[in-house]
Design a protein around this motif. Structure first.
Motif, short mmCIF file in Angstrom:
data_model
loop_
_atom_site.label_atom_id
_atom_site.label_comp_id
_atom_site.label_asym_id
_atom_site.label_seq_id
_atom_site.Cartn_x
_atom_site.Cartn_y
_atom_site.Cartn_z
N ASP A 312 0.83 -1.20 0.00
CA ASP A 312 0.00 0.00 0.00
C ASP A 312 0.87 1.26 0.00
O ASP A 312 2.08 1.18 -0.23
CB ASP A 312 -0.95 -0.01 1.20
CG ASP A 312 -0.19 -0.13 2.52
OD1 ASP A 312 1.05 0.01 2.54
OD2 ASP A 312 -0.85 -0.38 3.55
N TRP A 313 0.26 2.40 0.26
CA TRP A 313 1.02 3.65 0.23
C TRP A 313 2.11 3.70 1.30
O TRP A 313 3.17 4.26 1.08
CB TRP A 313 0.07 4.85 0.37
CG TRP A 313 -0.44 5.31 -0.97
CD1 TRP A 313 -0.76 4.53 -2.03
CD2 TRP A 313 -0.67 6.66 -1.37
NE1 TRP A 313 -1.18 5.30 -3.08
CE2 TRP A 313 -1.15 6.61 -2.70
CE3 TRP A 313 -0.55 7.88 -0.75
CZ2 TRP A 313 -1.49 7.75 -3.41
CZ3 TRP A 313 -0.89 9.03 -1.45
CH2 TRP A 313 -1.35 8.96 -2.77
N THR A 314 1.83 3.12 2.45
CA THR A 314 2.86 3.08 3.48
C THR A 314 4.08 2.30 2.99
O THR A 314 5.23 2.72 3.20
CB THR A 314 2.31 2.44 4.76
OG1 THR A 314 1.20 3.21 5.24
CG2 THR A 314 3.38 2.40 5.85
N LEU A 355 3.69 13.00 6.49
CA LEU A 355 4.02 11.95 7.46
C LEU A 355 5.39 12.21 8.08
O LEU A 355 5.55 12.11 9.31
CB LEU A 355 4.01 10.59 6.77
CG LEU A 355 4.40 9.38 7.63
CD1 LEU A 355 3.44 9.21 8.80
CD2 LEU A 355 4.46 8.12 6.78
N ASN A 455 -2.41 -0.65 -3.18
CA ASN A 455 -1.96 0.67 -3.58
C ASN A 455 -3.05 1.40 -4.35
O ASN A 455 -3.39 2.55 -4.06
CB ASN A 455 -0.69 0.52 -4.42
CG ASN A 455 -0.10 1.85 -4.86
OD1 ASN A 455 -0.80 2.76 -5.22
ND2 ASN A 455 1.22 1.92 -4.85
N TYR A 458 -6.29 2.24 -2.36
CA TYR A 458 -6.04 3.35 -1.44
C TYR A 458 -6.03 4.68 -2.18
O TYR A 458 -6.61 5.66 -1.72
CB TYR A 458 -4.70 3.13 -0.71
CG TYR A 458 -4.43 4.15 0.38
CD1 TYR A 458 -4.84 3.91 1.69
CD2 TYR A 458 -3.79 5.35 0.10
CE1 TYR A 458 -4.61 4.84 2.69
CE2 TYR A 458 -3.56 6.29 1.09
CZ TYR A 458 -3.96 6.03 2.38
OH TYR A 458 -3.74 6.96 3.36
N ASN A 462 -8.90 7.40 -1.27
CA ASN A 462 -8.44 8.52 -0.45
C ASN A 462 -8.23 9.81 -1.25
O ASN A 462 -8.30 10.89 -0.67
CB ASN A 462 -7.15 8.14 0.26
CG ASN A 462 -7.39 7.29 1.48
OD1 ASN A 462 -7.62 7.79 2.56
ND2 ASN A 462 -7.37 5.98 1.29
N LYS A 475 -4.91 8.74 6.42
CA LYS A 475 -4.17 8.11 7.51
C LYS A 475 -3.12 7.17 6.93
O LYS A 475 -3.43 6.31 6.11
CB LYS A 475 -5.12 7.35 8.43
CG LYS A 475 -4.44 6.66 9.60
CD LYS A 475 -5.43 6.11 10.61
CE LYS A 475 -6.06 7.22 11.43
NZ LYS A 475 -6.85 6.68 12.58
N LEU A 476 -1.88 7.36 7.37
CA LEU A 476 -0.77 6.48 7.00
C LEU A 476 0.07 6.21 8.24
O LEU A 476 0.32 7.12 9.03
CB LEU A 476 0.11 7.13 5.92
CG LEU A 476 -0.45 7.23 4.50
CD1 LEU A 476 0.47 8.08 3.62
CD2 LEU A 476 -0.64 5.85 3.89
#
Length: 606
Positions: A312-314, A355, A455, A458, A462, A475-476
């Motif tokens: 995912d984005w994280t 972040l 990815n 999300y 979002n 939120k990450l």
């Protein structure tokens, strides 16, 4: 087709419409049917073998549902429907009357003309031949009428109206008489002249392109055989010095003795490949930046498969951006870095910066955003494909393989400019039987990438659906992100004719950053506005005051500059920190050389 007079009263030559060799024509028609059968088999076979599953909900369903909303308005009131039908019928009668008058030698003005730049009706017989002129006029009137039905339909929410206008545009582009053999004079004449050989070649190409797409049509926009990565595209010398599960980090070789102390990290989009910024020596932003004294590092994203379904984005931040910063620090010893993000790569960079601000990570000291959206309120035609029903269908489809097939995204982007990127190639390839010309930009455009399921889901939810980044709701890593926490200087580049990240959308996002933002508007579109080397002296760019207030008001107070914005950006970078140090060589400080640029991830094709 009788000998009908043209607009000047002269009789057009109809010899070009008469088949000269019926036997040869019949043979070629038979060969064409044979090739059409092969094309059909290429589509059916992978589905019969279970290699291709059409799991995404039929897009026709959404088209019908959307356009039904428009129909409800017009059909709910008989008088309203009659008025709309009468208007169209009256236009047809005027066209018919004008055709009769024209055939008798009278000069008559067309009631509607193609838009400026419309190349579909360039052949002289669209005007000289009364039959084809009538078809052209009737089509243009009908297309305009259909668009007005959407515009004047009341009671539609903004999203439905946007989708309806987009779908109507796609449908009217598809039914243009220029797209069909019997209604396009240029195609008709070419078919007669070659005794139908063009149709045989076209069907053969169609079959080949369905095979290449694994059962889906992979529309050929360029001669793909004329380009090879590392040989005549993506040729700037460099080394892959680090590799994670989602990214390779490329460090490029210097071309100057001294370089800026701050290295430059480029975060490209993972939709398509990074080498749009390194097409060739003349167009390469990477090479140009190196020649200005930047130590350039580029993230080359993996072309994901089922193994990356949960990335995912994280993960993309940690294994891409943060991994890139760690690699730079290890290779150069520098903790202060300038960063660039392009398109969705810029959106990811913006989220990462928010972040990082929460975490106290401050290695990125300036950020440049190329055609990047953070506020998706005015996100353009891509929003047509994003609502709850469509995202759920997409997530269901992605759950089967763990990714979205790259051809799906490529088709969506091509639809944004179907009049330039779809129908001209359908006509040229499959009806005229001609190979497309070699074009590095379209070679890159066809080099599609898959999207990992986590990815992509999300991103759509979002950004496009909920617009969470500017609402402070994204939120990450357990943190609610705020762009207001980003205090570093931002260079925010938009492109005036951008269909993917509209200039207004980029402008509205500026106000959410917590530091100084320099907004620059480039001429042209999403690619040409960015990839515009100064030596070409093409287009222009506009600079102005801080990006506050209404976009139109800001634009009236700008200064226009001819040519490329690249030098303006470099001056801005040097204004942040112009210290220089001896050039860095890839592999110094014990960095392992894993591969030559452009690396291995970029070579993985869909």
């Amino acid at each position: 087709m009788d000998n009908q007079g043209d607009k000047s009263g002269k009789t057009p030559n109809l010899d070009n419409y008469v088949i000269k060799d019926p036997e040869a024509f019949a043979r070629n028609v038979a060969h064409m049917i044979e090739q059409a059968g092969k094309a059909a088999s290429a589509w059916v076979e992978p589905r019969e073998k279970g290699l291709k599953r059409d799991t995404i909900a039929d897009p026709v369903t959404d088209v019908v549902k959307t356009l039904s909303r428009v129909s409800e308005y017009w059909l709910s009131e008989p008088g309203r429907a009659l008025e709309a039908q009468t208007k169209l019928f009256a236009s047809y009668m005027t066209i018919w009357s004008n055709s009769i008058r024209r055939m008798s030698g009278e000069e008559v003005e067309d009631i509607v003309k193609p838009e400026k730049g419309d190349k579909r009706f360039a052949d002289e017989d669209w005007g000289k031949n009364a039959f084809f002129d009538f078809l052209k006029q009737a089509y243009l009137v009908t297309a305009n009428w259909a668009g007005e039905l959407v515009t004047h339909a009341e009671g539609l929410d903004d999203h439905t109206r946007h989708k309806a206008a987009f779908y109507v545009k796609q449908l009217t582009s598809a039914i243009s008489p220029s797209n069909f053999l019997l209604t396009n004079p240029e195609l008709y004449k070419e078919t007669v002249a070659s005794n139908g050989e063009n149709l045989v070649k076209g069907m053969k190409m169609l079959a080949e392109d369905i095979v290449a797409g694994g059962g889906d049509l992979r529309l050929r926009q360029s001669d793909m055989t004329k380009f090879t990565l590392g040989e005549n595209v993506a040729t700037t010398p460099g080394k892959v010095i680090a590799r994670s599960e989602v990214a390779e980090i490329i460090q490029y070789e210097p071309s100057t003795k001294d370089v800026l102390k701050r290295p430059l990290l480029i975060c490209p989009p993972w939709i398509n490949k990074f080498y749009i910024l390194d097409l060739n020596a003349e167009k390469s932003f990477v090479k140009w930046a190196i020649d200005q004294g930047h130590t350039v590092f580029v993230i080359s994203w993996v072309n994901p498969d089922h193994r990356h379904a949960l990335k995912d984005w994280t993960a993309y931040i940690n294994e891409g951006l943060r991994f890139g910063l760690d690699t730079i620090e290890g290779a150069t010893g520098e903790k202060a870095v300038n960063a660039i993000g392009y398109c969705v790569g810029g959106t990811l960079l913006s989220a990462a910066l928010a972040l990082f601000a929460r975490e106290g990570e401050n290695r990125i000291r300036s950020a440049t955003l190329f055609t990047t959206q953070v506020d998706f309120t005015y996100a353009g035609d891509l929003k047509v494909f994003v609502d709850e029903d469509q995202i759920r269908a997409l997530e269901t489809a992605m759950s089967a393989e763990g990714y979205l097939d790259g051809t799906r995204m490529a088709t969506a982007f091509n639809m944004l400019r179907s009049g330039d990127l779809i129908w001209p190639y359908v006509v040229n390839n499959y009806m005229r039987g001609r190979d497309p010309v070699p074009f590095d930009l379209l070679y890159w455009n066809a080099d599609a990438t898959r999207m990992s399921a986590a990815n992509h889901s999300y991103y759509l939810r979002n950004c496009y659906l909920d617009n969470n980044l500017v609402r402070g709701m994204m939120k990450l890593a357990g943190e609610n992100l705020s762009l207001g926490d980003i205090k570093i200087p931002i260079y925010n580049l938009a492109a005036k004719e951008d269909h993917i990240a509209p200039a207004l959308s980029v402008f509205t996002g500026c106000k959410y950053f917590g530091g100084d933002v320099t907004y620059v508007l480039a001429g042209s579109g999403h690619i040409a506005g960015v990839v515009n080397p100064p030596a070409k002296n093409k287009y222009q760019y506009w600079t102005g005051d801080s990006p506050l207030g209404a976009f139109d008001e800001w634009l009236t107070k700008t200064t226009e500059h001819p040519g490329s914005w690249w030098n303006h950006w470099h001056t801005w970078i040097e204004s942040q920190d112009d210290k220089r140090v001896p050039a860095r060589i890839p592999g110094e400080n014990g960095a392992e050389i894993l591969a030559e640029a452009p690396g291995t991830y970029v070579r993985i094709r869909v």
